[in-house]
Scaffold this active site. Structure first.
Site, PDB file in Angstrom:
ATOM      1  N   ASP A 137      43.032  38.075  37.033  1.00  0.00           N
ATOM      2  CA  ASP A 137      43.460  38.246  35.504  1.00  0.00           C
ATOM      3  C   ASP A 137      42.534  39.314  34.846  1.00  0.00           C
ATOM      4  O   ASP A 137      41.066  38.841  34.626  1.00  0.00           O
ATOM      5  CB  ASP A 137      43.536  36.797  34.601  1.00  0.00           C
ATOM      6  CG  ASP A 137      44.537  36.107  35.402  1.00  0.00           C
ATOM      7  OD1 ASP A 137      45.316  36.525  36.168  1.00  0.00           O
ATOM      8  OD2 ASP A 137      44.429  34.662  35.621  1.00  0.00           O
ATOM      9  N   ASP A 175      39.121  40.247  41.286  1.00  0.00           N
ATOM     10  CA  ASP A 175      39.483  39.409  40.451  1.00  0.00           C
ATOM     11  C   ASP A 175      40.851  39.605  39.994  1.00  0.00           C
ATOM     12  O   ASP A 175      41.488  40.578  40.345  1.00  0.00           O
ATOM     13  CB  ASP A 175      38.617  39.616  39.220  1.00  0.00           C
ATOM     14  CG  ASP A 175      38.990  38.549  38.194  1.00  0.00           C
ATOM     15  OD1 ASP A 175      39.345  37.404  38.409  1.00  0.00           O
ATOM     16  OD2 ASP A 175      39.181  38.720  36.779  1.00  0.00           O
TER      17      ASP A 175
END
Length: 365
Positions: free
Chosen positions: A10, A8
């Site tokens: 953020d 991922d």
């Protein structure tokens, strides 16, 4: 087969702004602590492809214009590349949650290329800070590393520290489960080489249980053994098949043996007895046994079966095993052997945190 880390963005690489969850200015642009240094070590030292998988709600719409995303995305990639970190693929879903598209995590619509059989997904990981990342891992058939302070159900690791993630990936858990069924015995063994000495051992033979408990305790293994054997005939099949199954469990748990010491040896005194045990997880079975017993049995275990147990273990663990003992008390002699065996194993399976190579000039064990 290839392995991948599906990472991922953020909250995992970049700190996610708590206001609008968009990194759209340099005031909001900051890396998660220690993410760069550990991604560099992971990239250069370990055999994973890096794949970025991120939801960017409404990217390209009025709520998130393109020109407020790409400057910071490109700057992040530029900084990472300055440390030699490159992503094999970058997958960005632009949809909103309410649209329910399969391309949006935890959906796997963007990830069809990784389902072709070319990737070892069972030994790949999704790394992210949301429960949707854990769910994505489950949907892929991969494992999950959850970045957060609280544990996440279904994750193989939950931590807020990238140092811990690196160590976890470099030194994966070494566990094995073996189920061995024959017409004579039904055996289940669960082994964790990186345990703390927890044990649950039930073979139907009290003295044998006691010796295997010494192995778990002094090698610091988590070990569960359940045996249903034909003890109404005699003890032979129960002891032999337990040795075979236990050796197989070690072989599986050690994997390719990267980073292990490989050799273990221990000289153990017990009252008047001195036992010497040496082991080499060489990939070649061999057993040397210099031990004699004057009694037919110790407890409910025939003394002739002691060697047979260790020989069976050596055969399936594919290990060299050298055992010698001198002394008078038969109980002390065999207990000293098992304790020395445990300590030799503990030394041999220990991993060097600075060296993940295979301990052989051949490059394979």
């Amino acid at each position: 087969m290839k392995k991948a880390l599906f990472i991922d963005r953020d909250g995992t690489i970049l700190i996610e702004p708590k206001t609008d969850f968009q990194v759209d200015s340099f005031e909001k642009f900051a890396f998660v602590p220690k993410s760069i240094s550990n991604l560099a070590k992971i990239y250069h030292e370990l055999d994973y492809e890096l794949v970025m998988v991120t939801n960017q709600d409404g990217l390209g719409t009025d709520s998130y214009p393109e020109d407020t995303f790409w400057p910071y995305q490109n700057k992040m990639l530029e900084i990472l590349e300055s440390e030699g970190i490159r992503f094999a693929d970058i997958l960005i879903d632009r949809s909103f949650e309410h649209e329910g598209l399969e391309t949006r995590k935890p959906g796997i619509g963007m990830m069809k290329n990784y389902l072709s059989g070319e990737y070892d997904l069972a030994n790949s990981y999704v790394i992210g800070d949301r429960l949707t990342d854990v769910k994505l891992a489950q949907n892929l058939g991969a494992q999950a590393i959850f970045i957060g302070e609280a544990p996440a159900e279904g994750a193989s690791l939950s931590t807020a520290d990238w140092d811990v993630i690196y160590t976890f990936l470099k030194r994966p858990k070494r566990r094995a489960t073996v189920q061995r069924r024959t017409s004579e015995t039904d055996i289940r063994i669960e082994l964790d080489l990186d345990g703390s000495g927890k044990m649950d051992i039930r073979t139907g033979l009290g003295f044998f249980d006691h010796m295997l408990e010494q192995l778990a305790k002094h090698a610091k293994l988590d070990l569960r053994i359940e045996v249903k054997g034909d003890l109404h005939i005699d003890e032979h099949h129960t002891i032999e098949d337990t040795g075979l199954a236990l050796g197989e469990a070690f072989l599986l748990a050690l994997g390719d043996k990267r980073g292990i010491s490989r050799y273990g040896f221990f000289l153990l005194p017990m009252d008047e007895v001195l036992a010497q045990v040496a082991i080499d997880f060489s990939g070649r079975p061999w057993a040397v046994w210099e031990a004699g017993f004057k009694r037919e049995k110790v407890g409910d275990m025939p003394t002739e079966m002691f060697f047979h147990f260790f020989k069976s273990f050596s055969d399936t663990a594919k290990a060299n095993l050298n055992i010698k003992v001198a002394g008078e008390n038969e109980h002390h002699k065999i207990e000293a052997i098992f304790k020395g065996f445990a300590r030799a194993i503990r030394m041999a399976v220990e991993r060097d945190p600075q060296d993940s190579s295979i301990p052989s000039t051949k490059g394979v064990l």
